[in-house]
Design a protein around this motif. Structure first.
Motif, short mmCIF file in Angstrom:
data_model
loop_
_atom_site.label_atom_id
_atom_site.label_comp_id
_atom_site.label_asym_id
_atom_site.label_seq_id
_atom_site.Cartn_x
_atom_site.Cartn_y
_atom_site.Cartn_z
N UNK A 1 0.93 -1.11 -0.12
CA UNK A 1 -0.14 -0.20 0.05
C UNK A 1 0.95 1.32 -0.05
N UNK A 2 1.70 1.04 0.90
CA UNK A 2 2.77 2.42 0.97
C UNK A 2 3.44 2.65 -0.36
N UNK A 3 4.00 1.31 -1.02
CA UNK A 3 4.64 1.63 -2.13
C UNK A 3 3.65 2.14 -3.40
N UNK A 4 2.42 1.58 -3.41
CA UNK A 4 1.63 2.17 -4.57
C UNK A 4 1.02 3.87 -4.33
N UNK B 1 11.41 7.22 8.85
CA UNK B 1 10.25 6.34 9.30
C UNK B 1 9.27 7.45 10.06
N UNK B 2 9.21 8.69 9.45
CA UNK B 2 8.47 9.71 10.08
C UNK B 2 8.58 9.76 11.60
N UNK C 1 1.60 10.26 19.37
CA UNK C 1 0.95 10.78 18.28
C UNK C 1 0.46 9.44 17.52
N UNK C 2 0.71 8.45 17.51
CA UNK C 2 -0.08 7.14 16.81
C UNK C 2 -1.40 7.24 17.33
N UNK C 3 -1.83 7.31 18.91
CA UNK C 3 -3.06 7.19 19.32
C UNK C 3 -3.79 8.86 18.76
N UNK D 1 0.57 7.82 8.77
CA UNK D 1 -0.12 6.64 9.63
C UNK D 1 0.29 5.30 9.13
N UNK D 2 0.42 4.99 7.67
CA UNK D 2 0.67 3.76 7.12
C UNK D 2 2.28 3.36 7.31
N UNK D 3 3.11 4.42 7.60
CA UNK D 3 4.55 4.02 7.86
C UNK D 3 4.72 3.78 9.62
#
Length: 610
Positions: free
Chosen positions: A44-47, A99-100, A125-127, A156-158
């Protein structure tokens, strides 16, 4: 850009959930049960990257600022608008090359302002991000959105991919803010998707925690060493975050193991940690050797948030478990914190340190985390039936809390452009556009200014993470619908499946409700300055006066059908108040519960320019 939906990932999760227990990596030779989801997230991240590339080969950064144009503060407070600001800050204060990882600190009073202290996979930050995504999904917009629904979602995906690797390597520790917030993030994933994958991952973490904690008579704790030493006072405060994450996982999943762990941790923190006395006074102090910015020069110092966060955790557990003992204890803590001489419950100012400070900064500042501690403790106590604290919540939220979120970055340029140039030092990078910090919550504010020179660097992102949590939980709980009855507790803008609320406070004493689902009764909490059984409060439904029935502070309007328009009107006036906040005497002009001016005014990013 090709839109990759979350359902792709959900399919991988369901596939993975069929492959037996997690963390049993040797159950099949050469088979890693997390591999399908890791590969899917990577794909997903690559696309996403491939389809977001401009002609020059560089990724086009999505910008909520629309070419950095200035975002304006909403005319009336709208928490969904504030959530968008928070997403801007959380996604743009990261390092995409790592990775952010989050730049935790912002040093503002220098030319140029700088960012430093990278923290990978920052749990707060994730939460916070997951909660802000719920608020800004588009379903709850009351106004045209100022940013795309999927704004910077690649961040978010990273984080998700990195988190899953962390679980794969069994590196998640529940002790401290990171582990607690990451477990809360897991709970949010399950609550939103109902995919068993997230629940099973969390259950595995909980079961491992039950095995690694030391269990005594009715309580447990994470030891500080292999000998099982129990942390006390300052060392115990880190397990307050653990309790929050475990409690939230229980509420999302109903896990009995999580409830058991939460109950034993709560008992330890209340009765055995040495963080509080029997009257709820804060006791956990840190010594001079605790790394701070600015560095501590003396100790021990009584830090509000490390104590207040555990107070909040206990109040939330009281609501989740129904154990009133913990709610009553949190109430004693809250009343102690609320009554500190340098605090102001009138506007929601709560000082970073109580009595004993770690340095001679000369400013009594307010950390957003402290305001959040008080806001959420008041919320959970109210929901637990310990008391009615909606008035406190309304005052804190509308004033100090709302002002401590940055809604413009122009002031940074004005403040720093005349300072002599000083290149970033080792471990620092230049901030770049100040608009990347819009949505940040203040780390060291005064009652009249976002930034007080000498109090601290300016930004510490624990405040942005915690501020985001508060935005969500206040937004979620400001109205409730159950058994055909709608209750509105805070008179703020809010869109929901049942009703859309439009508030004109503080400019006018009027709130409008557009009914979307049939209600057997609508009850609305009257504003604090209106009180109870006040004949000056009136109501019209579709233009026709409606007879009202009062019950305490709530006015009962009666039945309403889809499409009905309910208008509630009440008097609102201004008053002038003298208030000493943080040791400084101020003159406040207050309209309703909103401070609309403060004197003396701030100098850098002045508050209450309304």
């Amino acid at each position: 850009m090709l839109r990759i939906t979350e359902t792709h990932n959900g399919a991988a999760l369901r596939f993975l959930s069929r492959h037996g227990p997690f963390f049993n990596f040797r159950q099949r030779k050469g088979w890693n049960p997390l591999l399908p989801i890791l590969l899917t997230v990577q794909l997903i991240g690559l696309m996403d990257m491939l389809f977001a590339v401009e002609g020059n080969g560089k990724r086009k950064e999505e910008s909520m600022m629309q070419s950095e144009q200035q975002m304006e503060t909403p005319n009336t407070l709208d928490l969904v608008d504030r959530a968008r600001f928070a997403i801007n800050a959380m996604t743009r204060s990261t390092n995409p090359e790592a990775e952010h990882a989050v730049y935790f600190t912002g040093v503002l009073h220098r030319n140029p302002p700088t960012l430093l202290r990278e923290i990978p996979l920052y749990g707060k930050f994730m939460e916070g991000m997951a909660l802000m995504r719920i608020m800004t999904s588009g379903e709850f917009d009351t106004r045209p959105p100022t940013q795309p629904v999927d704004f910077n979602r690649h961040v978010d995906r990273v984080w998700r991919e990195a988190f899953l690797r962390k679980l794969e390597n069994q590196e998640l520790s529940l002790v401290g803010a990171e582990g607690g917030r990451q477990l809360a993030w897991l709970a949010i994933q399950y609550k939103q998707t109902q995919d068993s994958m997230w629940k099973e991952l969390g259950e595995t973490v909980i079961q491992r925690a039950l095995k690694t904690t030391v269990h005594q008579n009715g309580y447990c704790y994470f030891p500080t060493d292999a000998e099982g030493t129990m942390p006390t006072a300052w060392g115990a405060t880190y397990q307050g975050w653990t309790l929050q994450g475990v409690t939230q996982f229980y509420m999302a999943t109903g896990s009995e193991a999580a409830l058991e762990l939460a109950g034993k941790l709560a008992r330890y923190l209340k009765d055995h940690s040495g963080m509080f006395d029997a009257d709820g006074r804060f006791l956990a102090r840190h010594d001079v050797d605790v790394p701070l910015n600015p560095p501590a020069t003396r100790g021990p110092a009584l830090h509000f948030h490390h104590n207040g966060n555990t107070m909040e955790a206990l109040s939330e557990y009281a609501w989740a478990s129904g154990e009133s003992e913990f709610g009553e204890f949190a109430k004693r803590c809250y009343e102690y914190a609320r009554s500190r001489p340098d605090s102001s419950p009138l506007i929601g100012f709560f000082q970073e340190y109580i009595d004993d400070w770690p340095d001679n900064r000369g400013v009594i500042d307010c950390e957003t985390c402290c305001v959040v501690d008080m806001l959420l403790t008041a919320l959970w106590m109210t929901k637990a039936g310990v008391g009615d604290y909606w008035d406190d919540i309304d005052r804190y939220l509308r004033n100090q809390f709302a002002e401590m979120q940055m809604t413009s970055g122009d002031w940074l340029t004005r403040m720093t452009e005349e300072l002599p140039y000083r290149p970033p030092g080792e471990g620092e990078i230049a901030m770049g556009s100040p608009q990347r910090w819009v949505g940040t919550f203040a780390g060291w504010a005064t009652a009249n200014d976002f930034f007080a020179i000498g109090a601290g660097p300016g930004i510490m992102h624990c405040c942005t993470g915690n501020g985001s949590r508060a935005l969500y939980y206040l937004w979620e709980n400001m109205l409730e619908f159950s058994g055909g009855e709608l209750q509105l507790h805070l008179l703020l803008n809010r869109k929901s499946p049942w009703v859309e609320v439009s508030s004109r406070i503080p400019y006018e004493g009027k709130v409008e409700l557009k009914v979307k689902e049939a209600c057997d009764n609508i009850s609305v909490r009257a504003p604090e300055w209106v009180g109870s059984s006040n004949g000056a409060l009136s109501c019209r439904v579709n233009g026709t006066p409606r007879k009202l029935r009062w019950k305490g502070r709530y006015v009962h309007i009666g039945k309403a059908a889809p499409g009905d328009k309910v208008e509630i009107a009440f008097p609102i006036s201004e008053r002038t108040v003298k208030e000493t906040v943080g040791g400084v005497p101020y003159t406040l002009v207050i309209r309703g519960n909103n401070v609309i001016s403060i004197s003396p005014p701030g100098k850098n990013y002045p508050f209450y320019n309304r």
